[in-house]
Design an enzyme around this catalytic site. Structure first.
Site, PDB file in Angstrom:
ATOM      1  N   ARG A  15       0.799  -1.227   0.000  1.00  0.00           N
ATOM      2  CA  ARG A  15       0.000   0.000   0.000  1.00  0.00           C
ATOM      3  C   ARG A  15       0.837   1.285   0.000  1.00  0.00           C
ATOM      4  O   ARG A  15       0.312   2.366  -0.185  1.00  0.00           O
ATOM      5  CB  ARG A  15      -0.962   0.001   1.201  1.00  0.00           C
ATOM      6  CG  ARG A  15      -2.192  -0.846   0.940  1.00  0.00           C
ATOM      7  CD  ARG A  15      -3.114  -0.859   2.128  1.00  0.00           C
ATOM      8  NE  ARG A  15      -2.653  -1.782   3.169  1.00  0.00           N
ATOM      9  CZ  ARG A  15      -3.091  -1.768   4.423  1.00  0.00           C
ATOM     10  NH1 ARG A  15      -3.949  -0.846   4.813  1.00  0.00           N
ATOM     11  NH2 ARG A  15      -2.651  -2.646   5.298  1.00  0.00           N
ATOM     12  N   GLY A  78       2.248 -15.329   7.712  1.00  0.00           N
ATOM     13  CA  GLY A  78       1.574 -14.825   8.909  1.00  0.00           C
ATOM     14  C   GLY A  78       2.549 -14.454  10.018  1.00  0.00           C
ATOM     15  O   GLY A  78       3.721 -14.848  10.000  1.00  0.00           O
ATOM     16  N   TYR A 100       7.098  -4.738  15.794  1.00  0.00           N
ATOM     17  CA  TYR A 100       6.874  -4.616  14.355  1.00  0.00           C
ATOM     18  C   TYR A 100       7.788  -3.529  13.784  1.00  0.00           C
ATOM     19  O   TYR A 100       7.909  -2.454  14.363  1.00  0.00           O
ATOM     20  CB  TYR A 100       5.428  -4.204  14.055  1.00  0.00           C
ATOM     21  CG  TYR A 100       4.355  -5.234  14.331  1.00  0.00           C
ATOM     22  CD1 TYR A 100       4.669  -6.526  14.734  1.00  0.00           C
ATOM     23  CD2 TYR A 100       3.020  -4.906  14.171  1.00  0.00           C
ATOM     24  CE1 TYR A 100       3.665  -7.457  14.972  1.00  0.00           C
ATOM     25  CE2 TYR A 100       2.010  -5.827  14.403  1.00  0.00           C
ATOM     26  CZ  TYR A 100       2.339  -7.104  14.811  1.00  0.00           C
ATOM     27  OH  TYR A 100       1.346  -8.013  15.038  1.00  0.00           O
ATOM     28  N   GLY A 101       8.357  -3.812  12.630  1.00  0.00           N
ATOM     29  CA  GLY A 101       9.197  -2.811  11.968  1.00  0.00           C
ATOM     30  C   GLY A 101       8.421  -1.605  11.471  1.00  0.00           C
ATOM     31  O   GLY A 101       8.987  -0.542  11.237  1.00  0.00           O
ATOM     32  N   ASP A 102       7.107  -1.767  11.321  1.00  0.00           N
ATOM     33  CA  ASP A 102       6.304  -0.655  10.813  1.00  0.00           C
ATOM     34  C   ASP A 102       5.496   0.022  11.917  1.00  0.00           C
ATOM     35  O   ASP A 102       4.538   0.736  11.657  1.00  0.00           O
ATOM     36  CB  ASP A 102       5.398  -1.116   9.660  1.00  0.00           C
ATOM     37  CG  ASP A 102       4.481  -2.252  10.047  1.00  0.00           C
ATOM     38  OD1 ASP A 102       4.522  -2.698  11.217  1.00  0.00           O
ATOM     39  OD2 ASP A 102       3.706  -2.723   9.181  1.00  0.00           O
ATOM     40  N   GLY A 137      -6.934  -6.737  15.491  1.00  0.00           N
ATOM     41  CA  GLY A 137      -7.373  -7.872  16.286  1.00  0.00           C
ATOM     42  C   GLY A 137      -8.018  -7.333  17.562  1.00  0.00           C
ATOM     43  O   GLY A 137      -7.558  -6.348  18.126  1.00  0.00           O
ATOM     44  N   ASN A 225       1.096   1.667   7.133  1.00  0.00           N
ATOM     45  CA  ASN A 225       0.842   0.804   5.979  1.00  0.00           C
ATOM     46  C   ASN A 225       0.782   1.588   4.678  1.00  0.00           C
ATOM     47  O   ASN A 225       1.011   1.049   3.613  1.00  0.00           O
ATOM     48  CB  ASN A 225      -0.484   0.051   6.155  1.00  0.00           C
ATOM     49  CG  ASN A 225      -0.446  -0.862   7.366  1.00  0.00           C
ATOM     50  OD1 ASN A 225       0.427  -1.717   7.478  1.00  0.00           O
ATOM     51  ND2 ASN A 225      -1.354  -0.651   8.298  1.00  0.00           N
ATOM     52  N   ASN A 384      37.903  30.025  -9.020  1.00  0.00           N
ATOM     53  CA  ASN A 384      38.717  28.965  -8.409  1.00  0.00           C
ATOM     54  C   ASN A 384      38.951  27.783  -9.341  1.00  0.00           C
ATOM     55  O   ASN A 384      39.762  26.915  -9.057  1.00  0.00           O
ATOM     56  CB  ASN A 384      38.052  28.483  -7.119  1.00  0.00           C
ATOM     57  CG  ASN A 384      36.658  27.931  -7.354  1.00  0.00           C
ATOM     58  OD1 ASN A 384      35.949  28.372  -8.256  1.00  0.00           O
ATOM     59  ND2 ASN A 384      36.274  26.959  -6.556  1.00  0.00           N
ATOM     60  N   ARG A 438      41.592  47.520 -15.025  1.00  0.00           N
ATOM     61  CA  ARG A 438      40.413  47.718 -15.863  1.00  0.00           C
ATOM     62  C   ARG A 438      40.759  48.799 -16.885  1.00  0.00           C
ATOM     63  O   ARG A 438      41.709  49.564 -16.681  1.00  0.00           O
ATOM     64  CB  ARG A 438      39.197  48.118 -15.033  1.00  0.00           C
ATOM     65  CG  ARG A 438      39.368  49.428 -14.317  1.00  0.00           C
ATOM     66  CD  ARG A 438      38.176  49.746 -13.410  1.00  0.00           C
ATOM     67  NE  ARG A 438      38.368  51.059 -12.807  1.00  0.00           N
ATOM     68  CZ  ARG A 438      38.111  51.342 -11.532  1.00  0.00           C
ATOM     69  NH1 ARG A 438      37.684  50.405 -10.695  1.00  0.00           N
ATOM     70  NH2 ARG A 438      38.279  52.566 -11.081  1.00  0.00           N
TER      71      ARG A 438
HETATM   72  C1  UD1 Z   1      -1.582  -7.733  13.248  1.00  0.00           C
HETATM   73  C2  UD1 Z   1      -2.253  -8.563  14.341  1.00  0.00           C
HETATM   74  C3  UD1 Z   1      -3.476  -7.813  14.868  1.00  0.00           C
HETATM   75  C4  UD1 Z   1      -3.085  -6.439  15.357  1.00  0.00           C
HETATM   76  C5  UD1 Z   1      -2.335  -5.667  14.286  1.00  0.00           C
HETATM   77  C6  UD1 Z   1      -1.760  -4.423  14.862  1.00  0.00           C
HETATM   78  C7  UD1 Z   1      -1.875 -10.902  13.810  1.00  0.00           C
HETATM   79  C8  UD1 Z   1      -2.439 -12.120  13.219  1.00  0.00           C
HETATM   80  N1  UD1 Z   1      -2.633  -9.813  13.800  1.00  0.00           N
HETATM   81  O1  UD1 Z   1      -2.513  -7.659  12.189  1.00  0.00           O
HETATM   82  O2  UD1 Z   1      -4.068  -8.534  15.929  1.00  0.00           O
HETATM   83  O3  UD1 Z   1      -4.229  -5.730  15.766  1.00  0.00           O
HETATM   84  O4  UD1 Z   1      -1.238  -6.453  13.768  1.00  0.00           O
HETATM   85  O5  UD1 Z   1      -1.226  -3.639  13.833  1.00  0.00           O
HETATM   86  O6  UD1 Z   1      -0.747 -10.908  14.292  1.00  0.00           O
HETATM   87  N2  UD1 Z   1       4.770  -9.747   9.067  1.00  0.00           N
HETATM   88  C9  UD1 Z   1       5.854 -10.542   8.742  1.00  0.00           C
HETATM   89  N3  UD1 Z   1       5.621 -11.766   8.159  1.00  0.00           N
HETATM   90  C10 UD1 Z   1       4.375 -12.208   7.909  1.00  0.00           C
HETATM   91  C11 UD1 Z   1       3.281 -11.395   8.238  1.00  0.00           C
HETATM   92  C12 UD1 Z   1       3.498 -10.165   8.808  1.00  0.00           C
HETATM   93  O7  UD1 Z   1       7.003 -10.171   8.963  1.00  0.00           O
HETATM   94  O8  UD1 Z   1       4.266 -13.323   7.402  1.00  0.00           O
HETATM   95  C13 UD1 Z   1       5.018  -8.429   9.678  1.00  0.00           C
HETATM   96  C14 UD1 Z   1       4.554  -7.271   8.836  1.00  0.00           C
HETATM   97  O9  UD1 Z   1       5.625  -6.797   8.023  1.00  0.00           O
HETATM   98  C15 UD1 Z   1       4.181  -6.259   9.884  1.00  0.00           C
HETATM   99  C16 UD1 Z   1       3.707  -7.085  11.063  1.00  0.00           C
HETATM  100  O10 UD1 Z   1       4.252  -8.378  10.862  1.00  0.00           O
HETATM  101  O11 UD1 Z   1       5.288  -5.497  10.317  1.00  0.00           O
HETATM  102  C17 UD1 Z   1       2.214  -7.152  11.170  1.00  0.00           C
HETATM  103  O12 UD1 Z   1       1.690  -7.738  10.016  1.00  0.00           O
HETATM  104  P1  UD1 Z   1       0.343  -7.247   9.365  1.00  0.00           P
HETATM  105  O13 UD1 Z   1       0.054  -8.072   8.194  1.00  0.00           O
HETATM  106  O14 UD1 Z   1       0.362  -5.787   9.193  1.00  0.00           O
HETATM  107  O15 UD1 Z   1      -0.684  -7.657  10.528  1.00  0.00           O
HETATM  108  P2  UD1 Z   1      -2.153  -7.171  10.680  1.00  0.00           P
HETATM  109  O16 UD1 Z   1      -3.006  -7.968   9.768  1.00  0.00           O
HETATM  110  O17 UD1 Z   1      -2.221  -5.719  10.591  1.00  0.00           O
HETATM  111 CA    CA Z   2      -0.615  -3.916   9.969  1.00  0.00          CA
END
Ligand code: UD1
Ligand code: CA
Length: 456
Positions: A15, A78, A100-102, A137, A225, A384, A438
């Site tokens: 996104r 996941g 989370y990195g984000d 969640g 995101n 220069n 000059r």
């Molecule tokens: C996740 C949570 C949700 C929570 C939300 C908060 C789960 C199943 N759900 O949902 O309960 O409310 O975050 O923002 O955990 N990532 C990986 N590998 C993967 C999947 C994801 O590294 O296979 C990383 C993504 O880069 C990201 C983070 O995990 O940094 C979260 O993944 P994302 O898909 O955004 O989770 P949500 O569906 O938002």
């Molecule tokens: Ca997310």
């Protein structure tokens, strides 16, 4: 107990609509992931695992100099699957922190709070109460208020979707238990993913303590995101930095119009006008005033100095009580002593300018050594560059360079020398003397202007 921090960063970030991996998108001038890593680096005794996937090589390359454990997740199956990839290298006796990195804006006390809650043997979960829980969640609590499980938005019933306490995704847990539960995950859900969140139900089911910690300041769990959320994170960061500056005694004309993309240190009674952008490491002395719309990168500015509007300062060192701008450009290697004046449309590069010297209008000073008390007239240029090599210009103390002079380097203007306006100086100008180069001015007596011929 040593801690292992697992940072999930394998998501593609579709996104963002960008060629750059999401966690490398700049926030406050640095990659998003750098903010997470900086906060984590302040935890005592932790090993950091970064789970990467899309654009992994670029992410690794961006953080080469840091001590990190890279874990590749080839397919994004996941959050539970992602954590599992790192578990192979983590000892049973460790305490695991998942981030989370984000989600780059969380603060250190929040992380230590999670670890402290998990250390005695508990699954500690960071939750938040939000107005709009869509997409997150949901935290399902039982009769007595204890957490029973997390249900993902896509799997939730109407009643569950009405819950406004959400999962932030951040948690801490002893490795031994985490490993046990992860092994039991399946992907039998709406998204066909291995949900990390399913371990909460498992823990509660076997009576293992689940500690929910509600985050007070929801800006800490702001996730990114898309570009709109990135801009919002930038705003949060800006607000935090502005608050710190205000608390430290800096006056900001408008706290919402300052950008610090790096580190800014200020003395007492500093005034920053609107739309100033700071990059890299900048140090301002006492009573410094920065006018509106300036860009200041990697610079030291001495006490009492004033930078007027629209000035651009990059890798320069400025002394005390100097006057710079408006519209001045100081480029790398500009070293200005105390009380120097550099005015509008003056560019200074790789040059030292001595105490009290002035170049007030329309000049280029490059590769020069300028003494103290020198006056450089409007339009003066150091030539220069000969098209192949750069050469130095030396202007000794007290020299006066008349307007619109070209100083063809290498050349030396002696102490207290005067250069007549409009001169092209290609040989050294001796100390104390007037040098003019000059064409002599002549007047033609009796000369008549041409007259327009009458048409008949
Ligand atoms: C996740 C949570 C949700 C929570 C939300 C908060 C789960 C199943 N759900 O949902 O309960 O409310 O975050 O923002 O955990 N990532 C990986 N590998 C993967 C999947 C994801 O590294 O296979 C990383 C993504 O880069 C990201 C983070 O995990 O940094 C979260 O993944 P994302 O898909 O955004 O989770 P949500 O569906 O938002
Ligand atoms: Ca997310």
């Amino acid at each position: 107990m040593t801690t292992s921090t697992i940072i999930l960063a394998a998501g593609q970030g579709t996104r963002m609509r960008s060629g750059l991996p999401k966690v490398l998108q700049p926030l406050g001038g640095r990659p998003m992931l750098a903010h997470v890593l900086d906060t984590v680096s302040r935890l005592e005794d932790t090993r950091v695992y970064v789970v990467h996937g899309h654009g992994g090589e670029r992410v690794q390359a961006a953080f080469q100099e840091r001590q990190l454990q890279w874990v590749h997740q080839a397919e994004q199956l996941g959050t539970g699957h992602a954590v599992m990839q790192a578990m192979g290298r983590i000892a049973d006796d460790d305490l695991v922190l998942v981030l989370y990195g984000d989600v780059p804006l969380m603060r250190l006390p929040t992380l230590t709070g999670l670890l402290d809650a998990a250390r005695p043997g508990a699954l500690a979960l960071l939750t938040a109460r939000v107005d709009d829980p869509a997409g997150y969640g949901r935290i399902v609590r039982g009769e007595g208020g204890s957490i029973q499980r997390i249900v993902e938005h896509k799997d939730a019933s109407e009643r569950e979707r009405a819950i406004t306490e959400i999962n932030t995704g951040l948690l801490a847990c002893p490795a031994r238990k985490l490993r046990e539960w992860l092994a039991r995950l399946d992907n039998d859900n709406a998204q066909g993913e291995y949900y990390l969140t399913d371990i909460i139900g498992m823990a509660a089911g076997e009576g293992y303590p689940v500690e929910g910690i509600i985050v007070e300041d929801i800006s800490e769990i702001h996730g990114i995101n898309d570009r709109r959320q990135l801009a919002e994170a930038e705003r949060i960061l800006r607000e935090r930095i502005a608050d710190q500056l205000l608390a430290a005694g800096v006056t900001l004309a408008d706290p919402s119009r300052i950008d610090v993309r790096g580190e800014l240190r200020c003395g007492r009674d500093v005034f920053l006008d609107v739309n100033v952008v700071f990059e890299g490491e900048v140090e301002l002395g006492d009573d410094v005033v920065i006018g509106p719309n300036c860009v200041i990168r990697n610079a030291r500015i001495g006490s009492g100095t004033r930078i007027d509007a629209f000035s651009h300062i990059d890798s320069a060192d400025i002394g005390r009580d100097a006057r710079i701008g408006p519209y001045a450009r100081l480029r790398p290697g500009a070293e200005l002593a105390d009380e120097v004046h550099v005015g509008n449309f003056v560019e200074v590069k790789k040059s030292r300018i001595g105490r009290g010297s002035k170049a007030n209008h329309l000049s280029y000073i490059g590769d020069a050594e300028v003494g103290a008390g020198v006056n450089i007239g409007a339009g003066t240029i150091t030539c220069n560059y000969d098209g192949a090599n750069k050469h130095r210009t030396v202007i000794e103390d007290g020299a006066f360079i008349g307007s619109n002079s070209a100083l063809v380097a290498p050349v030396i203007i002696g102490r207290n020398a005067t250069v007549g306006a409009g001169s092209t100086i290609s040989k050294n100008a001796p100390a104390g003397a007037l040098t003019v180069s000059r064409a002599r001015q002549t007047t033609i007596e009796g000369w008549q202007r041409p007259q327009k011929q009458k048409k008949d």
